[in-house]
Design an enzyme around this catalytic site. Structure first.
Site, PDB file in Angstrom:
ATOM      1  N   CYS A 117     -26.642 110.339  59.788  1.00 49.62           N
ATOM      2  CA  CYS A 117     -25.761 109.638  60.880  1.00 49.62           C
ATOM      3  C   CYS A 117     -23.553 110.018  60.759  1.00 49.62           C
ATOM      4  O   CYS A 117     -24.019 110.964  61.537  1.00 49.62           O
ATOM      5  CB  CYS A 117     -25.519 108.880  59.684  1.00 49.62           C
ATOM      6  N   HIS A 177     -19.668 101.648  55.395  1.00 51.88           N
ATOM      7  CA  HIS A 177     -18.999 103.403  55.747  1.00 51.88           C
ATOM      8  C   HIS A 177     -17.744 103.835  56.951  1.00 51.88           C
ATOM      9  O   HIS A 177     -18.801 103.345  57.563  1.00 51.88           O
ATOM     10  CB  HIS A 177     -19.821 104.445  55.183  1.00 51.88           C
TER      11      HIS A 177
END
Length: 617
Positions: A370, A539
């Site tokens: 990611c 995040h």
């Protein structure tokens, strides 16, 4: 090329969409209080020009600067955009979109260079003076370079419009009108070119088609209807209000940002405008005077006696053509982001995937990637590792940032928005594109390949690959998630507000610096952190790891859910991962997913101790 265009469109969107509310406010003020508005007011009408000239470009620039370099990027962008604004006589929206990211890049580059070089005690002095000095230089660059370039573009578009009118190619004038309008040159074109020509024609014949070229609200209405029907998130929810302002209030500027966020949509208003102009030309339809603002009410009020239906028909034609051209573009864009079309091996059809590694080769390592390599990819890797563990395949499953994929990786698993970056980072790896990291057909296919590979090895090989050990946690999960980091029974809020709240709670727990929350919002714009089953794990970006003091996790429970692009997340788990320590708790989360009863209680319980127990013990 396709990936680059998509990234460009997304970058424009990220500058404009957070400020749509300000555009709507300006639209209401303009529609109500200008001399030709619904309730003319000379005093309140004074708000229109300063907001258009200064406020809106500055908001765009500040947003762009913050995306690149946080708060310092926003400050330097605000200074720099003043040079662009004063360097031209037209609204500098395009100039703001250019100088904002540039100024942010300048200060970010300086900060990286200065890191570790500033003597102790001089940090604040250097920080403040660097923004001031570099901001002045960026403002001068904007004044002498960007402003004149945008002005020259304005003159070029105006000349093109005049040339087409002179040669009788009236429907083709839309090729210049709509791009010029999106550059906020609509008033200059309408009142500077079409109105003088139209006034002269109206003196001779009583009406002129020139008054319908720019003021027709149909093309913009079609674009906004397409966003309302097929877009997601803020673009969709703000479209109805924009339609009221654009179609009935006559403030066409309100739909320009919707085009800027995905530039290829400019084809829609061009087609709609051309169709309407052709219809008006064939029927000999025009208006008796300038319709200002370009409201459907003002347009119909200026229609000659007996021709109101013809004028209205042209508006309907423009809206219909614009909608049908824009609809598949908007719909395709949303489908690509949420549920990409795949080949059997998981690659995106029509994408830029290169079969650098044969898909039938042995699989020894799988990396879930990611943007930052510490949130969705970590949970996806943990879940898939547990899934294949009973096979005893020896396949090593890890996670990383999409830009730092380890050399020798056999399979890279990532979302569609990151596939191009994954291929650049790991050209010798096979890229499997998925929609989400929890439940996806491509993951099922990958599991079946590993299962078949294991069966073949048991039959024909004496040595199976050894499974890699999971990384040991550097600190206990109880230190990373505490009762103080759990909030239950929260009222539903917007996605960005929920992410910022999680970032603030991480900062309050001493896990991150204050600026980490913005990095979490920026990460969400790259690809959704919604995992499925009512769970999202926002995040920060990879660049924000320097803002992490130590690994930590917070849990925000929203029983009614937070809208993550059409999906409802009841558990918003904020993550700050300095290394791999947080994977321990992510593993606990994946275990909780296996038990539906536990998962449902995690989403609704008002006892934070229950959440702490299930995620750390």
């Amino acid at each position: 090329m396709k990936e680059r265009i998509q990234r460009f469109g997304k970058s424009l969107s990220s500058m404009v969409m957070p400020n749509i509310g300000a555009f709507i406010a300006w639209g209401f003020i303009t529609a109500l209080f200008i001399p030709t508005g619904w309730w003319p007011n000379a005093n309140l009408g004074q708000l229109v020009e300063p907001m258009l000239r200064y406020l809106l470009p500055m908001l765009i620039a500040i947003t762009a600067g913050r995306h690149v370099a946080g708060d310092r990027g926003g400050v330097i962008a605000a200074v720099a955009v003043m040079g662009v604004i004063l360097g031209s006589d037209i609204p500098m929206f395009i100039g703001a979109m250019a100088i904002g990211p540039f100024a942010g890049w300048v200060i970010r580059t300086f900060d990286r260079w200065a890191e570790g070089r500033i003597p102790a005690g001089f940090e604040m002095l250097v920080n403040n003076f660097s923004v001031g000095i570099l901001g002045i230089l960026c403002a001068l660059f904007g004044f002498y370079a960007i402003g004149p370039v945008v002005s020259a573009l304005t003159m070029l578009l105006s000349a093109g419009v005049s040339l087409m009118i002179e040669h009788g190619l009236l429907p083709l004038v839309s090729v210049f009108i709509e791009p010029a309008k999106v550059l906020f040159l609509n008033n200059a074109i309408n009142h500077g070119i079409f109105s003088p020509i139209g006034i002269e024609q109206a003196r001779q014949t009583g009406q002129s088609i020139m008054f319908l070229l720019e003021t027709n609200p149909g093309p913009g209405l079609g674009v906004l209807l397409a966003y309302w029907a097929f877009a997601r998130g803020a673009a969709r929810s703000s479209a109805p209000g924009a339609i009221v302002i654009q179609f009935f209030g006559g403030i066409h500027e309100i739909y320009f940002p919707y085009v800027l966020m995905r530039p290829v949509i400019i084809l829609a208003p061009i087609a709609g405008s051309a169709a309407a102009i052709l219809f008006y030309s064939l029927t000999g339809t025009g208006l008796t005077a300038v319709a200002s603002p370009g409201s459907i009410i003002a347009v119909l009020a200026m229609a000659p006696k007996g021709e109101m239906l013809w004028v209205l028909a042209g508006v309907v034609i423009a809206a219909a053509v614009s909608f049908f051209v824009a609809a598949p573009i908007v719909k395709r864009a949303q489908l690509e982001e949420v549920n990409p079309i795949r080949k059997p091996n998981g690659k995106v059809i029509g994408g830029a995937n290169r079969p650098s590694r044969p898909s039938g080769g042995p699989i020894r390592s799988v990396v879930f990637a990611c943007d930052a390599g510490m949130g969705s990819s970590a949970m996806g890797a943990t879940r898939f590792r547990k899934r294949i563990e009973p096979l005893g395949s020896g396949v090593r499953v890890t996670n990383s940032s999409v830009d730092t994929i380890p050399e020798g990786t056999d399979i890279v698993v990532c979302q569609s928005q990151l596939s191009q970056r994954a291929e650049l980072a790991a050209p010798a790896s096979e890229v499997v594109v998925i929609g989400n990291f929890l439940t996806d057909p491509a993951l099922d296919g990958l599991y079946e390949r590993i299962e078949c590979q294991r069966a073949a090895e048991e039959q024909g090989s004496e040595h199976a690959a050894e499974a890699s050990a999971a990384p040991e946690s550097a600190e206990s999960s109880s230190q990373m998630l505490t009762l103080q980091g759990i909030r239950t029974g929260l009222a539903p809020v917007g996605k960005e507000e929920a992410i910022r709240a999680a970032g603030a709670l991480l900062a309050a727990g001493g896990y991150v610096d204050e600026g980490y929350a913005q990095a979490m919002v920026d990460r969400e714009r790259v690809a959704t952190t919604y995992l499925g089953m009512g769970i999202a794990i926002p995040h920060g970006t990879a660049e924000a790891k320097s803002r992490i003091r130590r690994s930590g996790i917070v849990v925000m429970q929203y029983p009614e859910g937070v809208d993550f692009g059409g999906e409802r997340a009841q558990l918003v788990i904020g993550i700050a991962g300095a290394g791999d320590e947080h994977i321990e708790i992510l593993a606990r989360v994946t275990s909780a997913l296996e038990d539906e009863e536990v998962l449902e209680r995690l989403k609704t319980t008002d006892d934070p101790r229950y959440i702490l127990e299930k995620l750390t013990v």
